[in-house]
Design an enzyme around this catalytic site. Structure first.
Site, short mmCIF file in Angstrom:
data_model
loop_
_atom_site.label_atom_id
_atom_site.label_comp_id
_atom_site.label_asym_id
_atom_site.label_seq_id
_atom_site.Cartn_x
_atom_site.Cartn_y
_atom_site.Cartn_z
N GLY A 182 0.26 -5.31 -5.63
CA GLY A 182 0.05 -5.90 -6.96
C GLY A 182 -1.37 -6.36 -7.23
O GLY A 182 -1.64 -6.92 -8.31
N THR A 222 -4.39 0.57 -10.81
CA THR A 222 -4.99 0.43 -12.15
C THR A 222 -6.49 0.67 -12.06
O THR A 222 -7.06 1.43 -12.86
CB THR A 222 -4.71 -0.99 -12.69
OG1 THR A 222 -3.33 -1.25 -12.55
CG2 THR A 222 -5.12 -1.11 -14.13
N ASP A 246 -6.37 5.50 -3.56
CA ASP A 246 -5.58 4.28 -3.75
C ASP A 246 -4.88 3.96 -2.41
O ASP A 246 -3.91 4.61 -2.06
CB ASP A 246 -4.55 4.57 -4.85
CG ASP A 246 -3.65 3.40 -5.16
OD1 ASP A 246 -3.69 2.39 -4.44
OD2 ASP A 246 -2.89 3.50 -6.14
N GLU A 289 11.06 -4.12 -5.86
CA GLU A 289 10.11 -5.15 -5.41
C GLU A 289 10.50 -6.55 -5.88
O GLU A 289 9.79 -7.52 -5.60
CB GLU A 289 8.69 -4.82 -5.92
CG GLU A 289 8.08 -3.63 -5.20
CD GLU A 289 6.70 -3.25 -5.71
OE1 GLU A 289 6.02 -2.49 -5.03
OE2 GLU A 289 6.31 -3.72 -6.81
N1 LIG Z 1 -7.19 -7.51 -12.94
C1 LIG Z 1 -6.04 -7.37 -13.64
N2 LIG Z 1 -5.81 -8.15 -14.70
C2 LIG Z 1 -4.65 -8.04 -15.38
N3 LIG Z 1 -3.66 -7.21 -15.08
C3 LIG Z 1 -3.83 -6.41 -14.03
C4 LIG Z 1 -5.02 -6.44 -13.25
N4 LIG Z 1 -4.90 -5.55 -12.24
C5 LIG Z 1 -3.68 -4.98 -12.38
N5 LIG Z 1 -3.04 -5.48 -13.47
C6 LIG Z 1 -1.67 -5.17 -13.86
O1 LIG Z 1 -0.83 -5.61 -12.78
C7 LIG Z 1 0.19 -4.67 -12.48
C8 LIG Z 1 0.08 -4.20 -11.03
O2 LIG Z 1 -1.13 -3.47 -10.85
P1 LIG Z 1 -1.22 -2.18 -9.88
O3 LIG Z 1 -2.51 -1.50 -10.21
O4 LIG Z 1 0.03 -1.37 -9.95
O5 LIG Z 1 -1.34 -2.90 -8.45
P2 LIG Z 1 -1.37 -2.24 -7.00
O6 LIG Z 1 -1.61 -0.78 -7.15
O7 LIG Z 1 -2.48 -2.94 -6.28
O8 LIG Z 1 -0.04 -2.57 -6.40
C9 LIG Z 1 0.03 -3.55 -13.50
O9 LIG Z 1 0.95 -3.84 -14.55
C10 LIG Z 1 -1.41 -3.68 -14.00
O10 LIG Z 1 -1.55 -3.25 -15.33
N1 LIG Z 2 2.61 0.91 5.24
C1 LIG Z 2 3.42 0.25 4.38
N2 LIG Z 2 4.45 -0.49 4.86
C2 LIG Z 2 5.28 -1.15 4.03
N3 LIG Z 2 5.19 -1.11 2.70
C3 LIG Z 2 4.17 -0.38 2.18
C4 LIG Z 2 3.24 0.32 2.99
N4 LIG Z 2 2.36 0.93 2.16
C5 LIG Z 2 2.72 0.64 0.90
N5 LIG Z 2 3.82 -0.15 0.92
C6 LIG Z 2 4.60 -0.60 -0.24
C7 LIG Z 2 4.10 -1.84 -0.96
C8 LIG Z 2 4.56 -1.59 -2.37
O1 LIG Z 2 5.90 -2.02 -2.57
C9 LIG Z 2 4.53 -0.07 -2.52
C10 LIG Z 2 3.29 0.45 -3.21
O2 LIG Z 2 2.15 -0.29 -2.83
P1 LIG Z 2 1.16 -0.94 -3.94
O3 LIG Z 2 0.38 -1.97 -3.21
O4 LIG Z 2 1.99 -1.50 -5.05
O5 LIG Z 2 0.33 0.22 -4.42
O6 LIG Z 2 4.59 0.45 -1.20
#
Ligand SMILES: Nc1ncnc2c1ncn2[C@@H]1O[C@H](COP(=O)(O)OP(=O)(O)O)[C@@H](O)[C@H]1O
Ligand SMILES: Nc1ncnc2c1ncn2[C@H]1C[C@H](O)[C@@H](COP(=O)(O)O)O1
Length: 205
Positions: free
Chosen positions: A10, A15, A78, A145
């Protein structure tokens, strides 16, 4: 050129990766989430599925690294294979959710594969405190999640802090995203792009 974005669940990796790929016109390599056969089961019962999930992620991440190596375009990635081992698998082992036998077996496999991995030119760590992570996980609203515990996120954040403080495989940029909104504010994205340009090209654009 190969940039990798790392950070807790998160933090905003996907993003930012999408925005950077669009900005620089680079190829985007995302992680295997929607087509992951273990993730939902893992969140329902972590000890039962920990090893299976780690092997799945390790394999998919390694395959991706091979594609990146052969890519003719510059790349934004990513999440990295390092996080699978040093953040997630290590956390599962240290918190008693993966046995020593499984962890050692996993880690030997990781060691064999990682010797073939080229580190990114720049690693960008998105650092976020728990309230920001929780807010963004809720905003994203993935059903499986919804029962992630605060303790799990806290432990992962501790693993990240430890790993990042020892990271020495290449250039590192740490971005505190707690007060940044690169979704709604183009200036916040601009700040990040300026920092990347400075690291990679030694200039502000
Ligand atoms: N810096 C930020 N400020 C506001 N909202 C954000 C920011 N970064 C991500 N988001 C929002 O938070 C949510 C999770 O982001 P995401 O990119 O899926 O996180 P990750 O890939 O690290 O798990 C998405 O809905 C995204 O639009
Ligand atoms: N290696 C991992 N072990 C457990 N869970 C993992 C691993 N890599 C990614 N994840 C999980 C965490 C999130 O629920 C999703 C996607 O990751 P995100 O940080 O939201 O891009 O997979």
């Amino acid at each position: 050129m190969h940039i990798a974005i790392v950070g807790n669940i998160g933090a905003g990796k996907t993003t930012l990766a999408q925005k950077l790929a669009q900005h620089y016109k680079w190829a985007l390599f995302e992680e295997a989430v929607d087509n992951n056969p273990y993730l939902k089961d893992f969140y329902d019962d972590m000890p039962r599925w920990a090893f299976h999930l780690q092997v799945f992620f390790l394999n998919s991440r390694f395959r991706q690294v091979q594609q990146i190596k052969h890519s003719e375009k510059s790349v934004v990635q990513d999440r990295t294979v390092y996080e699978d081992a040093y953040i997630f698998a290590r956390n599962l082992y240290q918190s008693g959710m993966m046995s020593e036998r499984d962890f050692e077996n996993y880690f030997e496999l990781y060691r064999s594969l990682v010797s073939l991995v080229t580190p990114p030119d720049l690693l960008i760590y998105l650092k976020a405190d728990l309230p920001k992570l929780i807010e963004q996980i809720e905003k994203r609203n993935r059903a499986y999640e919804s029962n992630i515990s605060i303790q799990y996120l806290r432990s992962l954040n501790e693993q990240y802090e430890n790993w990042i403080s020892h990271y020495d495989l290449g250039k590192l940029l740490i971005i505190d995203v707690n007060k940044l909104d690169f979704v709604a504010n183009p200036e916040d994205l601009g700040l990040i792009i300026n920092k990347i340009n400075l690291e990679l090209f030694g200039l502000f654009r």
